[in-house]
Design a protein around this motif. Structure first.
Motif, PDB file in Angstrom:
ATOM      1  N   THR A   1      -8.350   1.305  -5.549  1.00 57.57           N
ATOM      2  CA  THR A   1      -6.984   1.513  -5.099  1.00 57.57           C
ATOM      3  C   THR A   1      -6.041   1.125  -6.214  1.00 57.57           C
ATOM      4  OG1 THR A   1      -7.675   0.886  -2.880  1.00 57.57           O
ATOM      5  CG2 THR A   1      -5.314   0.987  -3.286  1.00 57.57           C
TER       6      THR A   1
ATOM      7  N   TYR B   1       0.804  -1.222   0.000  1.00 61.75           N
ATOM      8  CA  TYR B   1       0.000   0.000   0.000  1.00 61.75           C
ATOM      9  C   TYR B   1       0.839   1.274   0.000  1.00 61.75           C
ATOM     10  CZ  TYR B   1      -4.300  -2.550   0.727  1.00 61.75           C
ATOM     11  OH  TYR B   1      -5.372  -3.358   0.563  1.00 61.75           O
TER      12      TYR B   1
ATOM     13  N   GLU C   1      -2.054   6.659   0.000  1.00 64.13           N
ATOM     14  CA  GLU C   1      -1.947   5.693   1.095  1.00 64.13           C
ATOM     15  C   GLU C   1      -0.535   5.686   1.673  1.00 64.13           C
ATOM     16  OE1 GLU C   1      -4.219   3.459   2.254  1.00 64.13           O
ATOM     17  OE2 GLU C   1      -5.872   3.826   0.860  1.00 64.13           O
TER      18      GLU C   1
ATOM     19  N   ARG D   1       1.030   0.015   5.222  1.00 64.62           N
ATOM     20  CA  ARG D   1       0.251  -0.586   6.297  1.00 64.62           C
ATOM     21  C   ARG D   1       1.127  -1.595   7.043  1.00 64.62           C
ATOM     22  NH1 ARG D   1      -5.635  -1.543   3.544  1.00 64.62           N
ATOM     23  NH2 ARG D   1      -5.963   0.642   2.955  1.00 64.62           N
TER      24      ARG D   1
ATOM     25  N   SER E   1      -5.820   5.851  -3.441  1.00 62.79           N
ATOM     26  CA  SER E   1      -7.195   5.370  -3.345  1.00 62.79           C
ATOM     27  C   SER E   1      -8.146   6.491  -3.708  1.00 62.79           C
ATOM     28  CB  SER E   1      -7.494   4.904  -1.926  1.00 62.79           C
ATOM     29  OG  SER E   1      -6.744   3.770  -1.637  1.00 62.79           O
TER      30      SER E   1
END
Lengths: 244, 312
Positions: free
Chosen positions: B261, B224, B291, B294, B229
């Protein structure tokens, strides 16, 4: 203040922070008096001494001392505080010794609280106070040996009930070591030397001579060595078992 | 400073820690991450001097934990997992006991005591038996115990476990405040914590170090990282437009809310290009976001990827 004293003080204080200490002391005093006066025929004997008291003491210790020793290490392990204690800057020996001394001092306090008996015999007659003093000393030393065994067994389990029962059994064997009950189990197969060695480990034999007023260095040494050996074993067991 | 060299611990056939080496300098907060049973706690227990390593060595401020245990333990403040303490003691008695064992000299004693109590807001419960306190307070008592002697090295095993969000925030603030001149190791499986307190993170699983990097570097490993997104009025058109951007590697559409995304090719940035293409085609977007990485995804990839490899 040395680490042993600090650990000992904390431990001793924790006995009195809960009802455990008071329950123990009351039961100890009630039972020891009951044994002395009813089973020991304190009055009927017509002799001013504390023999009835001291002859029942080992049997009382057999159940009450393991009740004190069972929580020594198993509770630390169960609550996880053993990790806290052993990561403080103290040695294993200081921790083992500090906790043992606290328990021993506690038994000593309970024993000292039987002083009215001593006063009673002095009021009723003219006892040999030297013998009584020696007996008290012997009784306290013997309780130390009980405790040291209990400390080792308590270190081996995190379950206090298991620790209690195993300690009672171990102490029972050692108390009875000089008697046929234990010796017969060995006589059939073990060489005489071993049987004699086991017989010489008997708590009762050594305690009996001290409580007759004969302070023999060998008897004292016996209890001191017994305490030392079992505390050393405790330290080893703690080291082995602390991980799980 | 903490230094471990091929530190290992085995229980019989079970290898709990398998040769972990790392070095933490003063001012660093090292986050120890890993699934349950990865060997985080065992490693910390060895550094704190509770368990003896079966191989390798660990040094704290130059003291070897095996050959100079007392010196090593003196410079360490340790919060064991679950923050154990003597329940029947009051907070004041307990901290007094720790001060005695740690031999804090008389003139420093009340100062250190007040500092630790103040930092953890324990003033209100000083006279209460610890067993009557809430979980959050117990944890704070454990932390107070660990910082009482102002140690150079702090080892905290899940310091925020079981705390509510406010308490977590307080503990993190505390760790950050102490980080400047101390060497700190924190274990956690709360990943947001890594961001909040750690300057470096080590991910371990099955007793091995799988990653050793800053939190930002770890995030950059995420799929990510630098992805874009967006939610568009016309999802189909938007998706078509995005596929024209050269550096887009993949496009995913959330079946539920239609959120698109776009993932960049490794090392590329696509935000500006995406923006341009959307404007050129007059595609109306309700939301457009760049983004970050993560951590939880990186964590899963690293720990599970290895686990699957091991099984295969």
């Amino acid at each position: 203040m040395s680490a042993i004293t600090t650990v000992c003080k904390r431990e001793l204080r924790s006995y009195f922070a809960t009802p455990v200490a008071y329950v123990f002391i009351v039961i100890f005093l009630v039972l020891s008096s009951a044994f002395t006066f009813y089973l020991g025929n304190f009055y009927e004997r017509g002799q001013a001494d504390l023999l009835p008291f001291f002859s029942f003491l080992p049997w009382l210790y057999l159940f009450l001392v393991p009740a004190v020793s069972m929580r020594l290490w198993s509770e630390e392990r169960k609550s996880g505080t053993i990790e806290l204690l052993l990561t403080l800057p103290i040695t294993m020996w200081q921790a083992v010794m500090g906790k043992f001394l606290a328990a021993w001092a506690f038994i000593g306090i309970a024993l000292a609280l039987t002083f009215p008996l001593w006063i009673t015999v002095n009021y009723l007659g003219d006892p040999d106070n030297g013998v009584i003093f020696a007996s008290y000393l012997g009784a306290w030393l013997m309780s130390g040996a009980f405790l040291a065994i209990g400390s080792c067994i308590s270190a081996a389990t995190r379950n206090q009930v298991v620790a209690f029962i195993l300690t009672v059994v171990a102490c029972f064997v050692l108390v009875m070591a000089g008697f046929p009950l234990v010796l017969d189990a060995f006589r059939s197969w073990a060489p005489q030397a071993l049987v004699d060695a086991i017989a010489s480990l008997s708590f009762l034999t050594h305690f009996a001579s001290i409580s007759k007023g004969v302070i023999d260095l060998r008897d004292l040494l016996y209890f001191v060595l017994m305490i030392g050996f079992w505390l050393y074993a405790s330290a080893i067991v703690i080291d082995l078992k602390k991980a799980d | 400073m903490i230094e471990t060299h091929a530190l290992g611990k085995r229980y019989g056939d079970l290898v709990a820690v398998d040769g972990i080496s790392f070095k933490v300098e003063p001012g660093q907060v090292l986050g120890f991450l890993g699934p349950n049973g990865a060997g985080k706690s065992t490693t910390m227990k060895m550094i704190a001097g509770f368990l003896a390593p079966t191989s390798g060595s660990a040094k704290v401020c130059g003291f070897d934990v095996e050959t100079q245990p007392i010196e090593a333990k003196r410079v360490v403040g340790y919060l064991p997992e679950g923050a154990p303490s003597y329940g029947e003691m009051s907070v004041r008695q307990f901290l007094g006991f720790i001060a005695d064992v740690r031999n804090i000299p008389g003139n420093m004693r009340s100062k250190r005591f007040d500092d630790a109590v103040g930092r953890l807001n324990l003033e209100g419960v000083l006279e209460q038996p610890i067993e009557t306190l809430s979980k959050g307070f117990k944890r704070r008592v454990g932390l107070a115990q660990a910082i009482l002697h102002d140690p150079k090295v702090l080892i905290l095993d899940e310091p925020t476990d079981g705390l509510d969000p406010n308490q977590k925030h307080e503990v993190r603030t505390l760790i950050n405040a102490m980080a400047r001149d101390k060497t700190i190791i924190v274990s956690t499986h709360v990943l947001e914590e890594v961001h909040a307190v750690c300057s470096r993170a080590i991910i371990i699983a099955k007793g091995r170090v799988l990653a050793d990097a800053t939190p930002a570097e770890l995030e950059a490993r995420s799929r990510y990282y630098q992805a874009v997104s967006l939610t568009a009025a016309d999802t189909k058109a938007a998706k078509e437009a995005l596929s024209r951007v050269a550096d887009v590697a993949a496009i995913e559409v959330d079946a539920q809310d239609g959120r698109i995304t776009a993932f960049p090719k490794p090392g590329k940035q696509i935000f500006i290009a995406v923006n341009q293409v959307l404007q050129e085609r007059n595609i109306v977007v309700r939301e457009l976001a760049l983004e970050g990485g993560r951590l939880d995804e990186v964590f899963r990839t690293i720990t599970q990827g290895r686990a699957q490899e091991a099984q295969a």
